[in-house]
Design a protein around this motif. Structure first.
Motif, PDB file in Angstrom:
ATOM      1  N   SER A 162       7.224   5.486  -4.666  1.00 12.35           N
ATOM      2  CA  SER A 162       6.738   5.082  -3.221  1.00 12.35           C
ATOM      3  C   SER A 162       5.851   6.322  -2.864  1.00 12.35           C
ATOM      4  N   PHE A 163       4.943   6.394  -1.991  1.00 12.81           N
ATOM      5  CA  PHE A 163       4.106   7.187  -1.433  1.00 12.81           C
ATOM      6  C   PHE A 163       4.862   7.648  -0.285  1.00 12.81           C
ATOM      7  N   ARG A 164       5.805   7.058   0.329  1.00  8.56           N
ATOM      8  CA  ARG A 164       6.787   7.185   1.434  1.00  8.56           C
ATOM      9  C   ARG A 164       7.944   8.102   1.275  1.00  8.56           C
ATOM     10  N   PRO A 165       8.081   9.326   1.560  1.00  6.15           N
ATOM     11  CA  PRO A 165       7.217  10.124   2.510  1.00  6.15           C
ATOM     12  C   PRO A 165       5.889  10.385   1.849  1.00  6.15           C
ATOM     13  N   ASN A 166       6.190  11.213   0.739  1.00  7.38           N
ATOM     14  CA  ASN A 166       5.258  11.629  -0.276  1.00  7.38           C
ATOM     15  C   ASN A 166       5.593  11.851  -1.358  1.00  7.38           C
ATOM     16  N   LEU A 167       4.919  11.622  -2.590  1.00  2.00           N
ATOM     17  CA  LEU A 167       5.478  11.790  -3.834  1.00  2.00           C
ATOM     18  C   LEU A 167       5.926  13.251  -3.996  1.00  2.00           C
ATOM     19  N   GLU A 168       6.881  13.559  -4.532  1.00  3.64           N
ATOM     20  CA  GLU A 168       7.600  14.838  -5.003  1.00  3.64           C
ATOM     21  C   GLU A 168       7.858  15.142  -6.146  1.00  3.64           C
ATOM     22  N   LEU A 169       7.611  16.292  -6.784  1.00  2.00           N
ATOM     23  CA  LEU A 169       8.010  16.741  -8.216  1.00  2.00           C
ATOM     24  C   LEU A 169       9.142  17.403  -8.266  1.00  2.00           C
ATOM     25  N   VAL A 170      10.075  16.646  -9.184  1.00  2.00           N
ATOM     26  CA  VAL A 170      11.527  17.278  -9.549  1.00  2.00           C
ATOM     27  C   VAL A 170      11.390  17.660 -11.036  1.00  2.00           C
ATOM     28  N   SER A 171      12.448  18.454 -11.217  1.00  2.00           N
ATOM     29  CA  SER A 171      12.892  18.905 -12.826  1.00  2.00           C
ATOM     30  C   SER A 171      12.952  17.632 -13.620  1.00  2.00           C
ATOM     31  N   GLU A 172      12.439  17.846 -14.797  1.00  2.00           N
ATOM     32  CA  GLU A 172      12.515  16.609 -15.738  1.00  2.00           C
ATOM     33  C   GLU A 172      13.787  16.251 -15.778  1.00  2.00           C
ATOM     34  N   GLY A 173      13.832  14.752 -15.618  1.00  3.19           N
ATOM     35  CA  GLY A 173      15.244  14.194 -15.953  1.00  3.19           C
ATOM     36  C   GLY A 173      15.967  14.010 -14.456  1.00  3.19           C
ATOM     37  N   GLN A 174      15.562  14.656 -13.258  1.00  3.71           N
ATOM     38  CA  GLN A 174      16.279  14.800 -12.324  1.00  3.71           C
ATOM     39  C   GLN A 174      16.008  13.894 -11.022  1.00  3.71           C
ATOM     40  N   SER A 175      14.827  12.803 -11.263  1.00  6.56           N
ATOM     41  CA  SER A 175      14.606  11.812 -10.288  1.00  6.56           C
ATOM     42  C   SER A 175      15.473  10.876  -9.865  1.00  6.56           C
ATOM     43  N   LEU A 177      -2.542  13.248  -5.760  1.00  2.95           N
ATOM     44  CA  LEU A 177      -2.331  11.682  -5.388  1.00  2.95           C
ATOM     45  C   LEU A 177      -2.006  11.730  -3.860  1.00  2.95           C
ATOM     46  N   ASN A 178      -1.014  12.712  -3.529  1.00  5.29           N
ATOM     47  CA  ASN A 178      -0.797  12.731  -2.032  1.00  5.29           C
ATOM     48  C   ASN A 178      -1.960  12.661  -1.254  1.00  5.29           C
ATOM     49  N   GLU A 179      -2.747  13.609  -1.337  1.00  2.84           N
ATOM     50  CA  GLU A 179      -3.951  13.951  -0.628  1.00  2.84           C
ATOM     51  C   GLU A 179      -4.849  12.817  -0.671  1.00  2.84           C
ATOM     52  N   HIS A 180      -5.095  12.135  -1.312  1.00  2.00           N
ATOM     53  CA  HIS A 180      -6.009  10.947  -1.716  1.00  2.00           C
ATOM     54  C   HIS A 180      -5.292   9.678  -1.072  1.00  2.00           C
ATOM     55  N   TYR A 181      -4.087   9.587  -1.137  1.00  2.00           N
ATOM     56  CA  TYR A 181      -3.251   8.538  -0.474  1.00  2.00           C
ATOM     57  C   TYR A 181      -3.308   8.579   1.032  1.00  2.00           C
ATOM     58  N   GLU A 182      -3.218   9.407   1.575  1.00  2.00           N
ATOM     59  CA  GLU A 182      -3.445   9.733   3.079  1.00  2.00           C
ATOM     60  C   GLU A 182      -4.921   9.472   3.442  1.00  2.00           C
ATOM     61  N   GLN A 183      -5.817   9.955   2.727  1.00  2.00           N
ATOM     62  CA  GLN A 183      -7.120   9.431   3.238  1.00  2.00           C
ATOM     63  C   GLN A 183      -7.160   7.855   2.937  1.00  2.00           C
ATOM     64  N   PHE A 184      -6.824   7.358   1.876  1.00  2.00           N
ATOM     65  CA  PHE A 184      -6.777   5.940   1.523  1.00  2.00           C
ATOM     66  C   PHE A 184      -6.175   5.178   2.672  1.00  2.00           C
ATOM     67  N   SER A 185      -4.972   5.481   2.999  1.00  7.04           N
ATOM     68  CA  SER A 185      -4.104   4.629   3.862  1.00  7.04           C
ATOM     69  C   SER A 185      -4.692   4.803   5.115  1.00  7.04           C
ATOM     70  N   THR A 186      -5.384   5.966   5.721  1.00  6.65           N
ATOM     71  CA  THR A 186      -5.961   5.918   6.906  1.00  6.65           C
ATOM     72  C   THR A 186      -7.313   5.042   7.062  1.00  6.65           C
ATOM     73  N   ILE A 187      -8.001   4.971   5.911  1.00  2.00           N
ATOM     74  CA  ILE A 187      -9.010   4.160   5.771  1.00  2.00           C
ATOM     75  C   ILE A 187      -8.857   2.551   6.055  1.00  2.00           C
ATOM     76  N   LEU A 205       0.731  -1.161   0.010  1.00  2.00           N
ATOM     77  CA  LEU A 205      -0.043  -0.105   0.069  1.00  2.00           C
ATOM     78  C   LEU A 205       0.891   1.169  -0.155  1.00  2.00           C
ATOM     79  N   GLN A 206       2.039   1.112  -0.505  1.00  2.00           N
ATOM     80  CA  GLN A 206       3.014   2.419  -0.497  1.00  2.00           C
ATOM     81  C   GLN A 206       3.536   2.614  -1.964  1.00  2.00           C
ATOM     82  N   VAL A 207       3.815   1.371  -2.811  1.00  2.00           N
ATOM     83  CA  VAL A 207       4.430   1.628  -4.007  1.00  2.00           C
ATOM     84  C   VAL A 207       3.120   1.552  -5.097  1.00  2.00           C
ATOM     85  N   ILE A 208       3.522   2.433  -6.065  1.00  2.00           N
ATOM     86  CA  ILE A 208       2.566   2.557  -7.242  1.00  2.00           C
ATOM     87  C   ILE A 208       2.646   1.305  -8.131  1.00  2.00           C
TER      88      ILE A 208
END
Length: 88
Positions: free
Chosen positions: A38-51, A74-84, A4-7
């Protein structure tokens, strides 16, 4: 994924962004960037080609605001989903 953490796969059912700009967030090439992230800690956006980290997603040049909004959703809904699912 089972942990429940890896997409495994992301789909966008409907979007109304500008074709060729923000609309690129619905293209398979962008959505495939989420596989095995992974949603842990949260998904983060980085510049193209930099992940480099398991939670980083490469942005689309020219569609940064759309990418940021999508990541935030995605991050907001993941938190709701994981709590449920965890029963908290």
């Amino acid at each position: 994924d089972e942990d429940l953490q890896v997409i495994k796969r992301v789909e966008i059912m409907h979007q109304e962004e500008t074709p060729g700009l923000g609309g690129r967030i619905a293209e398979r090439a962008f959505l495939d960037r989420f596989g095995e992230k992974s949603f842990r800690p949260n998904l983060e956006l980085v510049s193209e080609g930099q992940s480099t980290e398991a939670n980083e997603i490469d942005s689309i040049t020219g569609a940064t605001m759309s990418c940021e909004a999508f990541i935030a959703i995605l991050n907001e809904h993941y938190e709701q989903f994981s709590t449920i699912v965890s029963g908290e």
